[in-house]
Design an enzyme around this catalytic site. Structure first.
Site, mmCIF file in Angstrom:
data_model
loop_
_atom_site.group_PDB
_atom_site.id
_atom_site.type_symbol
_atom_site.label_atom_id
_atom_site.label_comp_id
_atom_site.label_asym_id
_atom_site.label_seq_id
_atom_site.Cartn_x
_atom_site.Cartn_y
_atom_site.Cartn_z
ATOM 1 N N GLU A 15 0.762 -1.305 0.217
ATOM 2 C CA GLU A 15 0.056 0.054 -0.078
ATOM 3 C C GLU A 15 0.841 1.094 0.000
ATOM 4 O OE1 GLU A 15 -3.958 -0.530 2.456
ATOM 5 O OE2 GLU A 15 -2.426 -2.085 3.239
ATOM 6 N N SER A 189 -6.598 -2.422 1.980
ATOM 7 C CA SER A 189 -6.855 -2.027 0.444
ATOM 8 C C SER A 189 -7.443 -2.917 -0.562
ATOM 9 C CB SER A 189 -5.733 -1.039 -0.279
ATOM 10 O OG SER A 189 -5.543 0.236 0.604
ATOM 11 N N SER A 324 -11.094 9.221 0.167
ATOM 12 C CA SER A 324 -11.037 8.069 1.138
ATOM 13 C C SER A 324 -12.608 8.261 1.897
ATOM 14 C CB SER A 324 -9.978 8.082 1.825
ATOM 15 O OG SER A 324 -8.990 7.663 1.256
#
EC number: 6.3.2.4
Length: 350
Positions: A15, A189, A324
């Protein structure tokens, strides 16, 4: 005097790029309004090879929105892995914007505790629990949270014993059914996650997950709405409004999260008030169960027909990019992005 913030980002996990994007958004927030007068930001970039870099290179990474080629170490320079930039001594509060292993799993939190400097987010134990899905689910089960059915395994044992694999296939067929989801235990993720619709797809999905982690979790696939709730605070945490994610892909994978424009965030989610209140309370309970601090995002499955709610997972440092869910939830709750960042630093100092 201004408070010096050590903006720590990058890292060795898969990530890495998400971390850079999150840090870039936080840096911008720290340069808005009162934050500009309160804080002095010191960016420190952790390369994929573990080397900590400050100064112009760290600033350049944030400006270019992507990882730069590694500054490689010569053999005689290996000691630099354990040598931190001199700016470390100037830092009053760390803001570790790191996702995944070595950043969200208690590793960096333990190091920062040894430095005896406050840092944003949950400490060692809570971060480790939130990162490891198997440990997390075990603790949530003990705490009485409803969850979808799941199995766990160690990949290294899988093909060394024909009976072990045969039993696994039987357990999936009998207890979970298809479709099911194969996930590495320690990653975020949706990296390494596969949806498996038949036995024929199982082996490839297991190998994919095992390329990220030897410990694997297999979850029952259900038809449900995917809901998320933010938590903010220390000893008396508060829950945000509830959001919902819709997507056209087969499931909410890495591509759907960060690249697919058809994925949509709906805040607030259209839900009955009693369901919203129940999700918010479950989110706070999950946060306190892992001894959370600062922030977390808690994800749920909701079956509308039966009004059943299942807790999916808790993220002790969720994505913090411009798109996000976590910051968006708090914006809709009444806390602007730059105010949220300021609040997190305040909680770290407390």
């Amino acid at each position: 005097m201004k408070i010096s913030i050590g903006l720590l980002f990058g890292g060795a996990s898969e990530e890495h790029i998400v971390s850079i994007n999150s840090a870039r958004a936080i840096l911008q927030a720290l340069q808005i309004g009162n934050n500009l007068c309160k804080y002095n930001v010191i960016p420190i970039y952790i390369q994929r090879n573990g080397v900590w870099i400050s100064g112009k290179i760290a600033e350049q990474v944030l400006q270019t929105k992507q990882a730069l080629p590694l500054v490689l170490l010569k053999k005689e320079e290996k000691f630099q892995l354990w040598q931190f930039p001199t700016e470390v001594n100037q830092i009053d509060v760390w803001f570790p914007v790191l996702h995944g292993p070595n950043g969200e799993d208690g590793t960096i939190q333990g190091l920062l505790k040894m430095m005896q400097t406050p840092f944003v987010g949950t400490s060692v134990l809570g971060s480790a629990i939130g990162m490891d899905k198997i440990v997390m689910k075990t603790i949530f089960s003990q705490a009485g949270f409803p969850q979808v059915k799941y199995l766990t395994l160690e990949y290294s044992k899988l093909f060394s014993n024909a009976q072990y694999y045969s039993q696994l296939c039987n357990d999936i067929r009998t207890n979970l059914g298809y479709p099911c989801f194969i996930k590495p235990a320690n990653l975020g993720s949706s990296v390494g996650v596969s949806k498996v619709s038949s036995h024929d797809e199982l082996e490839i999905a297991l190998k994919n997950a095992a390329s990220y982690d030897n410990r694997i979790i297999i979850e029952e696939g259900i038809i449900a709405r995917e809901l998320e709730c933010g938590v903010l605070g220390n000893d008396i945490p508060k829950a945000s409004v509830v959001g919902e994610i819709t997507f056209e892909s087969d499931f909410y994978d890495y591509k759907a999260k960060y690249k697919d424009t058809s994925s949509k965030i709906h805040i607030p989610a259209q839900l009955p008030n009693h369901i919203i209140e129940k999700i918010q309370q479950m989110a706070i309970n999950a946060f306190t169960t892992i001894n959370g601090r600062g922030l977390s995002r808690v994800d749920f499955f909701y079956i509308e027909g039966t009004q059943k709610i299942f807790i999916n997972e808790i993220n002790s440092f969720p994505g913090f990019t411009e798109s996000s869910m976590y910051p968006e939830l708090w914006i809709k709750t009444g806390l602007e992005f730059h105010e949220l960042v300021d609040k997190l630093i305040e909680l770290a100092l407390k």
